[in-house]
Design a protein around this motif. Structure first.
Motif, PDB file in Angstrom:
ATOM      1  N   ARG A 163     -32.229  17.336  44.062  1.00 36.75           N
ATOM      2  CA  ARG A 163     -32.933  16.368  44.913  1.00 36.75           C
ATOM      3  C   ARG A 163     -34.308  16.895  45.320  1.00 36.75           C
ATOM      4  O   ARG A 163     -35.297  16.152  45.327  1.00 36.75           O
ATOM      5  CB  ARG A 163     -32.088  16.090  46.158  1.00 36.75           C
ATOM      6  N   ARG A 164     -34.378  18.193  45.631  1.00 31.02           N
ATOM      7  CA  ARG A 164     -35.654  18.795  46.016  1.00 31.02           C
ATOM      8  C   ARG A 164     -36.685  18.671  44.891  1.00 31.02           C
ATOM      9  O   ARG A 164     -37.840  18.301  45.123  1.00 31.02           O
ATOM     10  CB  ARG A 164     -35.417  20.264  46.375  1.00 31.02           C
ATOM     11  N   PHE A 165     -36.280  18.955  43.650  1.00 34.81           N
ATOM     12  CA  PHE A 165     -37.206  18.835  42.521  1.00 34.81           C
ATOM     13  C   PHE A 165     -37.671  17.383  42.340  1.00 34.81           C
ATOM     14  O   PHE A 165     -38.871  17.118  42.198  1.00 34.81           O
ATOM     15  CB  PHE A 165     -36.536  19.331  41.232  1.00 34.81           C
ATOM     16  N   LEU A 166     -36.731  16.456  42.354  1.00 31.64           N
ATOM     17  CA  LEU A 166     -37.082  15.052  42.105  1.00 31.64           C
ATOM     18  C   LEU A 166     -37.937  14.488  43.227  1.00 31.64           C
ATOM     19  O   LEU A 166     -38.875  13.711  42.973  1.00 31.64           O
ATOM     20  CB  LEU A 166     -35.803  14.224  41.928  1.00 31.64           C
ATOM     21  N   ASN A 167     -37.661  14.869  44.470  1.00 34.10           N
ATOM     22  CA  ASN A 167     -38.473  14.387  45.587  1.00 34.10           C
ATOM     23  C   ASN A 167     -39.889  14.933  45.540  1.00 34.10           C
ATOM     24  O   ASN A 167     -40.806  14.358  46.138  1.00 34.10           O
ATOM     25  CB  ASN A 167     -37.821  14.754  46.921  1.00 34.10           C
ATOM     26  N   ASN A 168     -40.061  16.055  44.821  1.00 37.36           N
ATOM     27  CA  ASN A 168     -41.396  16.629  44.637  1.00 37.36           C
ATOM     28  C   ASN A 168     -42.010  16.214  43.303  1.00 37.36           C
ATOM     29  O   ASN A 168     -42.980  16.820  42.839  1.00 37.36           O
ATOM     30  CB  ASN A 168     -41.327  18.154  44.740  1.00 37.36           C
ATOM     31  N   PHE A 529     -25.558  11.382  34.943  1.00 32.11           N
ATOM     32  CA  PHE A 529     -26.868  11.755  35.478  1.00 32.11           C
ATOM     33  C   PHE A 529     -27.120  13.250  35.265  1.00 32.11           C
ATOM     34  O   PHE A 529     -28.194  13.661  34.800  1.00 32.11           O
ATOM     35  CB  PHE A 529     -26.918  11.397  36.963  1.00 32.11           C
ATOM     36  N   GLY A 530     -26.107  14.067  35.579  1.00 28.14           N
ATOM     37  CA  GLY A 530     -26.236  15.515  35.382  1.00 28.14           C
ATOM     38  C   GLY A 530     -26.476  15.865  33.926  1.00 28.14           C
ATOM     39  O   GLY A 530     -27.310  16.729  33.604  1.00 28.14           O
ATOM     40  N   ALA A 531     -25.768  15.199  33.028  1.00 32.76           N
ATOM     41  CA  ALA A 531     -25.920  15.486  31.604  1.00 32.76           C
ATOM     42  C   ALA A 531     -27.316  15.139  31.109  1.00 32.76           C
ATOM     43  O   ALA A 531     -27.909  15.866  30.290  1.00 32.76           O
ATOM     44  CB  ALA A 531     -24.864  14.707  30.814  1.00 32.76           C
ATOM     45  N   LEU A 532     -27.885  14.046  31.602  1.00 27.57           N
ATOM     46  CA  LEU A 532     -29.253  13.678  31.209  1.00 27.57           C
ATOM     47  C   LEU A 532     -30.264  14.692  31.740  1.00 27.57           C
ATOM     48  O   LEU A 532     -31.202  15.082  31.025  1.00 27.57           O
ATOM     49  CB  LEU A 532     -29.588  12.282  31.734  1.00 27.57           C
ATOM     50  N   LEU A 533     -30.095  15.124  32.987  1.00 26.93           N
ATOM     51  CA  LEU A 533     -31.041  16.074  33.574  1.00 26.93           C
ATOM     52  C   LEU A 533     -31.021  17.414  32.843  1.00 26.93           C
ATOM     53  O   LEU A 533     -32.051  18.082  32.725  1.00 26.93           O
ATOM     54  CB  LEU A 533     -30.716  16.284  35.054  1.00 26.93           C
ATOM     55  N   LYS A 534     -29.854  17.812  32.369  1.00 25.21           N
ATOM     56  CA  LYS A 534     -29.769  19.112  31.687  1.00 25.21           C
ATOM     57  C   LYS A 534     -29.931  18.975  30.175  1.00 25.21           C
ATOM     58  O   LYS A 534     -29.750  19.943  29.441  1.00 25.21           O
ATOM     59  CB  LYS A 534     -28.453  19.801  32.029  1.00 25.21           C
ATOM     60  N   ASN A 535     -30.278  17.757  29.715  1.00 32.53           N
ATOM     61  CA  ASN A 535     -30.509  17.510  28.293  1.00 32.53           C
ATOM     62  C   ASN A 535     -29.287  17.903  27.473  1.00 32.53           C
ATOM     63  O   ASN A 535     -29.388  18.581  26.441  1.00 32.53           O
ATOM     64  CB  ASN A 535     -31.753  18.268  27.812  1.00 32.53           C
ATOM     65  N   PHE A 544     -30.976   6.768  31.632  1.00 33.90           N
ATOM     66  CA  PHE A 544     -31.006   6.677  33.091  1.00 33.90           C
ATOM     67  C   PHE A 544     -30.707   5.241  33.549  1.00 33.90           C
ATOM     68  O   PHE A 544     -30.070   5.028  34.582  1.00 33.90           O
ATOM     69  CB  PHE A 544     -32.370   7.119  33.632  1.00 33.90           C
ATOM     70  N   SER A 545     -31.147   4.258  32.767  1.00 33.75           N
ATOM     71  CA  SER A 545     -30.874   2.859  33.114  1.00 33.75           C
ATOM     72  C   SER A 545     -29.375   2.577  33.091  1.00 33.75           C
ATOM     73  O   SER A 545     -28.848   1.834  33.939  1.00 33.75           O
ATOM     74  CB  SER A 545     -31.599   1.923  32.145  1.00 33.75           C
ATOM     75  N   LEU A 568     -32.485   8.523  43.713  1.00 28.24           N
ATOM     76  CA  LEU A 568     -32.808   9.697  42.893  1.00 28.24           C
ATOM     77  C   LEU A 568     -32.778   9.369  41.399  1.00 28.24           C
ATOM     78  O   LEU A 568     -33.599   9.869  40.633  1.00 28.24           O
ATOM     79  CB  LEU A 568     -31.838  10.838  43.199  1.00 28.24           C
ATOM     80  N   VAL A 569     -31.832   8.535  40.984  1.00 31.34           N
ATOM     81  CA  VAL A 569     -31.791   8.127  39.573  1.00 31.34           C
ATOM     82  C   VAL A 569     -33.065   7.362  39.217  1.00 31.34           C
ATOM     83  O   VAL A 569     -33.656   7.572  38.149  1.00 31.34           O
ATOM     84  CB  VAL A 569     -30.542   7.270  39.288  1.00 31.34           C
ATOM     85  N   GLN A 570     -33.512   6.497  40.107  1.00 31.10           N
ATOM     86  CA  GLN A 570     -34.755   5.743  39.869  1.00 31.10           C
ATOM     87  C   GLN A 570     -35.952   6.686  39.780  1.00 31.10           C
ATOM     88  O   GLN A 570     -36.826   6.517  38.912  1.00 31.10           O
ATOM     89  CB  GLN A 570     -34.961   4.722  40.992  1.00 31.10           C
ATOM     90  N   LYS A 571     -36.003   7.695  40.657  1.00 29.88           N
ATOM     91  CA  LYS A 571     -37.103   8.665  40.611  1.00 29.88           C
ATOM     92  C   LYS A 571     -37.066   9.460  39.311  1.00 29.88           C
ATOM     93  O   LYS A 571     -38.102   9.701  38.679  1.00 29.88           O
ATOM     94  CB  LYS A 571     -37.005   9.622  41.802  1.00 29.88           C
ATOM     95  N   ALA A 572     -35.860   9.876  38.913  1.00 25.90           N
ATOM     96  CA  ALA A 572     -35.733  10.658  37.680  1.00 25.90           C
ATOM     97  C   ALA A 572     -36.208   9.857  36.477  1.00 25.90           C
ATOM     98  O   ALA A 572     -36.888  10.382  35.586  1.00 25.90           O
ATOM     99  CB  ALA A 572     -34.274  11.078  37.492  1.00 25.90           C
ATOM    100  N   GLU A 573     -35.879   8.557  36.445  1.00 30.25           N
ATOM    101  CA  GLU A 573     -36.315   7.728  35.323  1.00 30.25           C
ATOM    102  C   GLU A 573     -37.838   7.658  35.261  1.00 30.25           C
ATOM    103  O   GLU A 573     -38.430   7.725  34.171  1.00 30.25           O
ATOM    104  CB  GLU A 573     -35.721   6.322  35.456  1.00 30.25           C
TER     105      GLU A 573
END
Length: 586
Positions: A163-168, A529-535, A544-545, A568-573
């Motif tokens: 969350r900290r990374f995505l919020n930044n 979501f975790g799997a997408l973030l860690k590729n 993400f959609s 957070l999912v919206q921010k990540a996308e």
């Protein structure tokens, strides 16, 4: 006058011969030649006086005899006793207890029996931060390897760090993503009533898999007993707070001060709390103090300021010494270490710290780690300390998270109901062709060590654990209703150490994910979501959609954390697919 001086000299000589002063010097080491600091040393001629080995295991003690008896004790090692010549330098070796030696071995988060992996991966350092690299669990043939397992714990640091990374507006380092900790964060449970029994309860669900049509998902939901707060044992807490120069930022020391003051409000008169700080040097601004002396505790917390280097090793040793001095038999004895993890004085490597904490673990004192900060945050160190210290691990990225960990989830963070908790899953090869465990990935060095075993975790009061397997059935038309697997939970009771074992059957009664309970659908979205973030190699068939669509159908609108997940999912996308919005605009 000359006659008197001669008499005095003769008397002194006689006295010196009769009561000669010797000085025992030496070093205490383990069997691998590593210095042991803090070993308790006694000499026969000194009676009950206690001495300790200092930096690099060195010591020096006066003696009145040429031959004296030395006795040395240290947690995790066999007691040493021997007659020594006090005029000679002593190189003394302590032998590690078998139980300690076992703990020193590399430990796994999950394991498949008799499986020999050969993957390679490197340690990752990102923007000054450090994360341990992991090898993702792959599919395993049930016919060849039907038995697997994983450790239980309440760690949830990964999610708030993400969350900290995505919020930044930053991408997340792959190895900062630990899916089991993301699931832990939401306290997901299929049973909405608290477990007030003295044993764990288990619910299992089998659903369709949204990213692989011929696969299914198996959800294992374990609910730990919830303690009655009126009957929990007294606590002996040590707040170990980093006040070094790197902590002089609003999201570090001030955040921790606010968090610890919130925690202090929950203390009772029967509880004790001490404060140890390190920044330039190690200090004890608050010795063990009764929990009802709130003004005194808060005054010390408010007085803390940040400066100096980070002698983390010495501070940890001091904290354990304070905790031992106020140890409550059959009580809740715990150190809460709060830091950005940037140790730069004394033992600083992950391996050195791991060995030191493993020895201290034998004392019956738990270790909770709270991480803060950005840029020099050392996730790998805190994760290692928490796991080897028989404790738990959280990351505080804001004041709300501090309140969640130290107030809302106080009992889960502070009070343990199970030690060395471990789940064994035996798949029925007549129903399952292959399986993979989502999350619970292992460190490279643990995978490479053939002697590695699963390291059971600490489970707090009322914790709910959700684990997910992706499975490939033999034939869904013929196995409905048949047994899919047997789950065996093993753990130790915190006070008695008695081993406990519970077994639960899992039947293949599957349902479409779309009609599954909202908790199951939300857990699926979190894992995707975790799997997408860690590729992940297993995230190629969704986006993400897709995560957003599934999560939206399952989110509990009264749950702040779940609603935030959608954001957070919206921010990540937006961060990971910046061109998507531009194409829509055109």
């Amino acid at each position: 006058m000359k006659q008197l001086l001669l008499i005095l000299l003769l008397t002194a000589a006689c006295f010196g011969n009769c009561f000669g002063q010797y000085y025992v010097r030496g070093q205490v080491k383990d069997e691998k030649g590593r210095p042991l600091v803090g070993a308790l040393i006694k000499l026969h001629t000194k009676g009950n006086l206690q001495f300790f080995s200092g930096d690099n295991g060195l010591f020096g003690i006066p003696s009145t005899k040429q031959i004296d008896t030395i006795a040395i004790t240290l947690d995790g090692f066999e007691p040493f006793r021997a007659a020594i010549e006090t005029q000679k330098y002593q190189n003394l070796t302590l032998k590690m207890l078998a139980a300690t030696a076992s703990l020193m071995k590399n430990k796994l988060a999950s394991i498949t029996k008799n499986l020999s992996p050969n993957q390679q991966i490197n340690f990752l350092s990102t923007i000054g931060e450090s994360y341990t690299s992991f090898i993702e669990n792959d599919f395993v043939a049930a016919k060849n390897y039907p038995e697997t397992g994983f450790a239980l714990n309440i760690d949830r640091a990964s999610y708030s760090n993400i969350r900290r990374f995505l919020n930044n507006e930053l991408t997340v380092p792959n190895n900062a993503v630990r899916i089991e900790e993301m699931l832990n964060y939401f306290n997901l449970s299929l049973d909405k009533t608290p477990n007030t029994t003295q044993q764990f309860t288990c619910n299992s669900t089998v659903t369709s898999c949204p990213w692989q049509a011929n696969h299914h998902l198996v959800f294992i939901n374990l609910n730990a007993p919830k303690l009655n707060l009126d009957s929990v044992p007294p606590s002996n807490l040590v707040f170990l707070i980093d006040v070094s120069g790197s902590m002089d930022k609003p999201n570090r020391l001030p955040l921790l001060q606010a968090g610890f003051k919130l925690l202090a409000k929950n203390l009772r008169p029967i509880d004790k709390v001490a404060i140890v700080t390190y920044g330039g040097n190690v200090a004890v601004p608050l010795p063990p103090t009764n929990g009802n002396e709130l003004d005194k505790i808060n005054e010390v917390i408010d007085s803390l300021t940040a400066s100096g280097d980070s002698p983390g090793e010495g501070a940890i040793r001091t904290a354990y010494a304070i905790a031992k001095s106020a140890f409550i038999p059959n009580g809740n004895n715990r150190i809460i270490l709060a830091t950005d993890g940037d140790f730069n004085v004394g033992q600083t490597s992950d391996k050195d710290l791991e060995d030191m904490i493993t020895i201290q673990r034998q004392s019956g004192i738990y270790l909770t780690c709270l991480g803060v900060g950005m840029g020099n945050y050392k996730d790998s160190k805190l994760e290692t300390l928490a796991k080897k210290g028989n404790g738990n691990f959280a990351y505080l990225d804001n004041a709300a998270e501090a309140e969640k960990v130290l107030v809302t989830e106080f009992t889960k963070t502070i009070y343990t109901v199970a030690n060395d908790a471990y789940v064994n899953v035996l798949f029925n090869e007549a129903t399952i062709k292959s399986y993979r465990l989502i999350g619970f990935d292992n460190k490279k060095e643990a995978i490479a060590d053939a002697s590695s075993k699963v390291e059971g975790g600490e489970v707090g009061s009322g914790h709910n654990l959700m684990a997910i397997f992706e499975v490939e059935p033999i034939d869904t038309n013929t196995i409905t209703g048949k047994q899919l697997a047997t789950i065996t939970l093993q753990y130790k009771l915190p006070l008695s150490g008695n081993n406990q074992s519970q077994s639960f059957p899992v039947a293949f009664n599957d349902q479409d994910l779309e009609t599954a309970p909202a908790t199951i659908r939300f857990a699926t979205a979190v894992s995707m979501f975790g799997a997408l973030l860690k590729n992940s190699n297993f995230s190629k068939n969704y986006t993400f959609s897709d995560v957003l669509t599934l999560a939206t159908t399952a989110v509990d609108k009264t749950n702040v954390a779940q609603k935030e997940f959608i954001t957070l999912v919206q921010k990540a996308e937006r961060i990971y697919l910046p061109n998507k919005k531009k194409k829509k605009a055109n």
